[in-house]
Scaffold this active site. Structure first.
Site, mmCIF file in Angstrom:
data_model
loop_
_atom_site.group_PDB
_atom_site.id
_atom_site.type_symbol
_atom_site.label_atom_id
_atom_site.label_comp_id
_atom_site.label_asym_id
_atom_site.label_seq_id
_atom_site.Cartn_x
_atom_site.Cartn_y
_atom_site.Cartn_z
ATOM 1 N N ALA A 13 34.294 1.625 -97.029
ATOM 2 C CA ALA A 13 33.446 1.939 -98.328
ATOM 3 C C ALA A 13 32.046 2.333 -97.686
ATOM 4 O O ALA A 13 31.131 2.658 -98.661
ATOM 5 C CB ALA A 13 33.688 1.062 -99.273
ATOM 6 N N SER A 14 31.630 2.109 -96.432
ATOM 7 C CA SER A 14 30.197 2.424 -96.176
ATOM 8 C C SER A 14 29.949 3.814 -96.101
ATOM 9 O O SER A 14 28.607 4.217 -95.773
ATOM 10 C CB SER A 14 29.842 1.513 -94.634
ATOM 11 N N ARG A 15 30.812 4.891 -96.015
ATOM 12 C CA ARG A 15 30.388 6.229 -95.985
ATOM 13 C C ARG A 15 31.488 7.257 -96.248
ATOM 14 O O ARG A 15 32.493 6.577 -96.415
ATOM 15 C CB ARG A 15 30.016 6.672 -94.502
ATOM 16 N N ASN A 89 41.291 2.888 -97.368
ATOM 17 C CA ASN A 89 40.567 4.026 -96.708
ATOM 18 C C ASN A 89 40.233 3.808 -95.424
ATOM 19 O O ASN A 89 40.137 4.728 -94.616
ATOM 20 C CB ASN A 89 39.751 4.410 -97.531
ATOM 21 N N SER A 141 46.625 11.242 -94.324
ATOM 22 C CA SER A 141 46.075 12.545 -93.697
ATOM 23 C C SER A 141 47.176 13.566 -93.822
ATOM 24 O O SER A 141 48.382 13.074 -93.638
ATOM 25 C CB SER A 141 45.456 12.280 -92.473
ATOM 26 N N TYR A 154 46.924 8.792 -84.247
ATOM 27 C CA TYR A 154 46.503 8.947 -85.496
ATOM 28 C C TYR A 154 47.599 9.400 -86.608
ATOM 29 O O TYR A 154 47.778 8.959 -87.614
ATOM 30 C CB TYR A 154 45.342 9.849 -85.558
ATOM 31 N N ALA A 156 50.779 9.385 -85.948
ATOM 32 C CA ALA A 156 51.816 8.294 -86.284
ATOM 33 C C ALA A 156 51.513 7.146 -87.156
ATOM 34 O O ALA A 156 52.205 6.994 -88.007
ATOM 35 C CB ALA A 156 51.987 7.477 -84.967
#
Length: 246
Positions: A13-15, A89, A141, A154, A156
């Site tokens: 959650a930092s960006r 996330n 994604s 990524y 997978a």
């Protein structure tokens, strides 16, 4: 407000997308525990949200570490007495062609993106089952659906998140817990800004909506899935990609 009296955990959650989701949840009345591997970065976001009238707290946590995840959930329960929403996330990339990929690059991405997501889901499932309700939202994604050269690890991990989402949704649905995934397409973040202008233009030509998405587009979808309005939606992977892949 849509999430009044709800308690949410948002990882990474930092960006970018994580920050946008945490901000949207606070605006809609939720108490939010933000976490990131960067203690300073996530603390600054929490301070900003609190300054805007939100109820936000932060802690450092590496979701690839099970002990960190358990401490994160324990802290949330200590601070807020419950956990109603989890947004998974946090994620990393280690891009290279598959034939050149080092074992450590494969392991790091799978451990963080997939296993870390599983750790977080498992840690909140028990308190949510006691509450007989909850919302789990996993950020996957479109790469997990269509693949991408140079991102086998990524892809997978993100495909695995979709399978994990559907499986756990079947296990916990009878307890009032929904589990869904969001599969963003090309979203303008610090990560995507590293892509060359030529490649960005090629991607833009593939998007019927005619523009790239923003972290706020993903945040609005997360808000919907976290709300009571979405109580009858579970086990789904919602594409937020402007029609890039249909």
């Amino acid at each position: 407000m849509t999430l009044k009296d709800k308690v949410a955990i948002v990882t990474g959650a930092s960006r970018g997308i994580g920050e946008a989701i945490a901000r949207k949840f606070c605006q809609e009345g939720a108490s939010v525990m933000l976490c990131s591997r960067s203690a300073e970065g996530v603390a600054a976001i929490a301070e900003s949200l609190s300054g805007e009238g939100g109820n936000a707290k932060s802690t450092q946590a590496d979701i690839s570490n099970k002990a960190d995840v358990e401490a994160l959930v324990d802290l949330t329960l200590q601070e807020f007495d419950r956990v109603d929403i989890l947004v998974n996330n946090a994620g990393i990339t280690r891009d290279t062609l598959f034939m050149r990929m080092k074992d450590e690059d494969w392991d790091a991405v799978i451990q963080t993106n997939l296993t870390g997501t599983a750790y977080c889901m498992r840690a909140v499932t028990r308190p949510m089952m006691r509450q007989r309700g909850g919302r789990i939202i996993n950020i996957s994604s479109v790469i997990g659906i269509v693949g991408n050269a140079g991102q086998a690890n990524y892809a997978a991990s993100k495909a695995g998140i979709i399978g994990l989402t559907k499986s756990v949704a079947k296990e916990v649905g009878s307890r009032g817990i929904t589990v869904n995934a969001i599969t963003p397409g090309f979203i303008t973040t610090e990560m995507t800004e590293k892509i060359s202008e030529a490649d960005q233009q090629k991607m833009l030509e593939m998007i019927p909506a005619g523009s790239f998405g923003t972290p706020e587009d993903v945040a609005e979808t997360a808000l919907f899935l976290a709300s009571d309005t979405a109580r009858y939606i579970t086990g789904q992977a919602v594409q937020v990609d402007g029609g890039m892949f249909m």
